[in-house]
Design an enzyme around this catalytic site. Structure first.
Site, PDB file in Angstrom:
ATOM      1  N   GLY A  11       0.827  -1.218   0.000  1.00 45.57           N
ATOM      2  CA  GLY A  11       0.000   0.000   0.000  1.00 45.57           C
ATOM      3  C   GLY A  11       0.853   1.257   0.000  1.00 45.57           C
ATOM      4  O   GLY A  11       2.027   1.245   0.344  1.00 45.57           O
ATOM      5  N   ARG A  15      -2.691   8.424   3.742  1.00 47.23           N
ATOM      6  CA  ARG A  15      -2.924   9.292   4.903  1.00 47.23           C
ATOM      7  C   ARG A  15      -1.622   9.740   5.578  1.00 47.23           C
ATOM      8  O   ARG A  15      -1.631  10.616   6.424  1.00 47.23           O
ATOM      9  CB  ARG A  15      -3.838   8.563   5.908  1.00 47.23           C
ATOM     10  CG  ARG A  15      -5.272   8.451   5.431  1.00 47.23           C
ATOM     11  CD  ARG A  15      -6.071   7.430   6.228  1.00 47.23           C
ATOM     12  NE  ARG A  15      -5.789   6.052   5.811  1.00 47.23           N
ATOM     13  CZ  ARG A  15      -6.323   4.971   6.373  1.00 47.23           C
ATOM     14  NH1 ARG A  15      -7.137   5.096   7.390  1.00 47.23           N
ATOM     15  NH2 ARG A  15      -6.033   3.768   5.930  1.00 47.23           N
ATOM     16  N   LYS A 349      37.350  14.597  13.481  1.00 50.09           N
ATOM     17  CA  LYS A 349      36.794  14.047  12.249  1.00 50.09           C
ATOM     18  C   LYS A 349      37.730  12.993  11.680  1.00 50.09           C
ATOM     19  O   LYS A 349      38.899  13.288  11.439  1.00 50.09           O
ATOM     20  CB  LYS A 349      36.575  15.179  11.244  1.00 50.09           C
ATOM     21  CG  LYS A 349      35.999  14.737   9.924  1.00 50.09           C
ATOM     22  CD  LYS A 349      36.848  15.208   8.769  1.00 50.09           C
ATOM     23  CE  LYS A 349      36.770  14.273   7.611  1.00 50.09           C
ATOM     24  NZ  LYS A 349      37.707  14.644   6.547  1.00 50.09           N
ATOM     25  N   ARG A 438      56.813  30.981  14.774  1.00 50.57           N
ATOM     26  CA  ARG A 438      56.045  32.226  14.892  1.00 50.57           C
ATOM     27  C   ARG A 438      57.045  33.362  14.880  1.00 50.57           C
ATOM     28  O   ARG A 438      58.242  33.156  15.134  1.00 50.57           O
ATOM     29  CB  ARG A 438      55.244  32.243  16.190  1.00 50.57           C
ATOM     30  CG  ARG A 438      56.113  32.212  17.418  1.00 50.57           C
ATOM     31  CD  ARG A 438      55.320  32.154  18.713  1.00 50.57           C
ATOM     32  NE  ARG A 438      56.221  32.250  19.844  1.00 50.57           N
ATOM     33  CZ  ARG A 438      56.155  31.515  20.934  1.00 50.57           C
ATOM     34  NH1 ARG A 438      55.228  30.585  21.063  1.00 50.57           N
ATOM     35  NH2 ARG A 438      57.015  31.696  21.915  1.00 50.57           N
TER      36      ARG A 438
END
Ligand code: UD1
Ligand code: CA
Length: 455
Positions: A11, A15, A349, A438
């Site tokens: 089916g 609905r 990740k 740096r």
């Protein structure tokens, strides 16, 4: 006796107002039709045949892991017609067939078994599962006579008097296969909906002097899902059952009403679950974990003694006694070791993090292999993406990554090395060394006074 199952799933489910075939809507993370298939299998039915039609390809795809066979119903001409479409599957078989609908996921294994037993012991041609409903709206009514069930009348075909009947057809039956096949030939579609009703088989069997039995169960189990409202009701019933099962197994769930655990999640005893948790897919949580409030954990393995708080963990594993969160985001294919710490606002990740490594705050680690006993300072970023490609970062054991470091991938940081805070690392850091990348600090003496006197 040979026993098989046929599940009606052809089916459309108008609905539901959905692109997705109705039986593929999920209840506690599992498609309704798969709930029914799994229940049939657990009840000991040897073969399962699923009748597909609307969205057949999707239904087949989503049930493919379950080793079922399929029948195809081209046009949805009713539940009786659907079973006629399974003729090839049933023909030549002797024994019993359990026919269930794919949109009623709450049926319990014990009830299926009781229905089969009732069929066998009573020598019936058919047995129907029924339930008593205060509001039987939409269901087929069970009409009884002195001997038992006389017939089933669909809601839309009921007389005023029949509408008052509260005993309804659950849409779940066990038939003697040969009797069923014979009576299917006699079905007509002479009714309010112009459909071939499976339910009419009952009156046909009766008219041939065959015995029809019924078994009544709790209406909760027989709930058919035809709309999203009923889907939410089914979800709630299933959720309560799942939570209860875990509590009986020794898991503490502080507030079952706000704890959402999918059907296939496994949890060992003495794990404590606070409110607001969503545990999904095939997640496994071992014993002695504390799952503090507000996590979503999907398809992940959480080893013993882990604590997690306000975090998202997807398709990853977390080692023993590790702590995660608050506010950590662990993305697919990550493997976190034992006694590690993944702290606040840390995103991992597709990376492995070794035992005892601490990534305590405000850090992104992507496509990296990190060894054991490392320490990440606050604000470290693995720069894994150059705008076109993802690159890999490898960090050995016992490395100390200073605060606000950028690790421009591909790059390697060897064992026992240090990186000074604020460094942007683009070349390998050799074992045992300190990398500083740096600009040197320059102090300009007296600068403030000079500026002020110039005004
Ligand atoms: C059906 C029963 C009703 C029962 C109720 C219980 C019939 C005629 N009625 O009504 O007595 O009280 O279930 O939930 O059987 N399907 C097909 N092909 C079709 C039509 C339906 O495969 O041509 C499948 C649907 O996908 C669904 C199941 O059969 O999984 C039931 O169909 P549905 O239309 O929901 O029947 P109900 O009106 O609920
Ligand atoms: Ca239905």
């Amino acid at each position: 006796m040979y026993k098989c199952a046929v599940i009606l799933a052809a089916g459309e489910g108008k609905r539901m107002k959905s692109e997705l075939p109705k039986v593929l809507h999920k209840v506690c993370g599992k498609e309704m039709v798969n709930h029914v298939i799994d229940t049939m299998r657990a009840a000991g039915l040897e073969e399962v045949n699923v009748i597909v039609g609307k969205g057949a390809d999707k239904v087949k795809e989503m049930t493919s892991s379950r080793q079922v066979s399929y029948s195809f119903q081209d046009k949805q001409l009713g539940t009786g017609h659907a079973v006629i479409c399974a003729k090839d599957f049933l023909q030549g078989k002797k024994g019993a067939v359990a026919i269930f609908t794919g949109d009623a996921p709450l049926i319990k294994v014990e009830t299926v078994q009781s229905l089969i037993k009732h069929h066998e012991e009573g020598g019936y041609s058919a047995v129907i599962l029924t339930s008593i409903m205060e509001n039987p709206q939409g269901y087929g009514r069970i009409i009884r006579d002195a001997e038992g069930v006389e017939k089933i009348v669909e809601h839309k075909d009921c007389t005023e008097e029949q509408l008052l009947v509260k005993e309804v057809n659950a849409g779940m039956y066990v038939f003697d296969i040969e009797s069923l096949l014979e009576s299917l030939n006699k079905l007509t579609n002479d009714n309010a909906q112009g459909e071939y009703y499976l339910t009419d088989v009952i009156a046909i069997l009766k008219s041939e002097g065959k015995r029809v039995g019924a078994l009544t169960t709790d209406f909760e189990e027989t709930l058919g899902v035809n709309s999203r409202v009923e889907l939410a009701v089914a979800e709630q019933v299933m959720r309560e059952r799942i939570n209860k099962k875990h509590m009986i197994n020794g898991v503490t769930i502080i507030d079952p009403k706000t704890t959402y655990i999918d059907s296939e999640v496994e949890i060992e005893s003495d794990t404590l679950i606070y409110p607001g948790n969503v545990l999904q897919g095939k997640t496994i949580i071992k014993s002695g974990c504390v799952i503090y409030p507000n996590n979503r954990i999907q398809d992940s393995i959480i080893e013993k003694g882990v604590t997690v708080q306000s975090s998202v963990i997807l398709e990853s594993s977390i080692g023993e006694n590790t702590t995660v969160g608050p506010y950590a985001y662990i993305r697919p294919e990550s493997v976190i070791g034992n006694n590690a710490r993944i702290g606040d606002f840390v995103e991992i990740k597709k990376s492995t993090i070794g035992d005892n490594t601490k990534v305590s705050h405000l850090t992104y680690i992507g496509d990296a292999e990190v060894g054991r006993d490392c320490n990440f300072g606050c604000g470290t970023v693995v720069v894994n993406y150059d705008g076109k490609k993802k690159h890999k970062t490898i960090i050995g054991n016992n490395a100390f990554i200073g605060c606000n470091t950028n690790l421009v991938s591909p790059v390697e940081v060897k064992d026992n090395s240090y990186i000074a805070a604020g460094s942007t690392i683009t070349r390998e850091v050799p074992s045992g060394s300190l990398a500083i990348a740096r600009a040197k600090q320059v102090n300009i003496e007296g600068w403030v006074n000079r500026r002020n006197s110039n005004k």
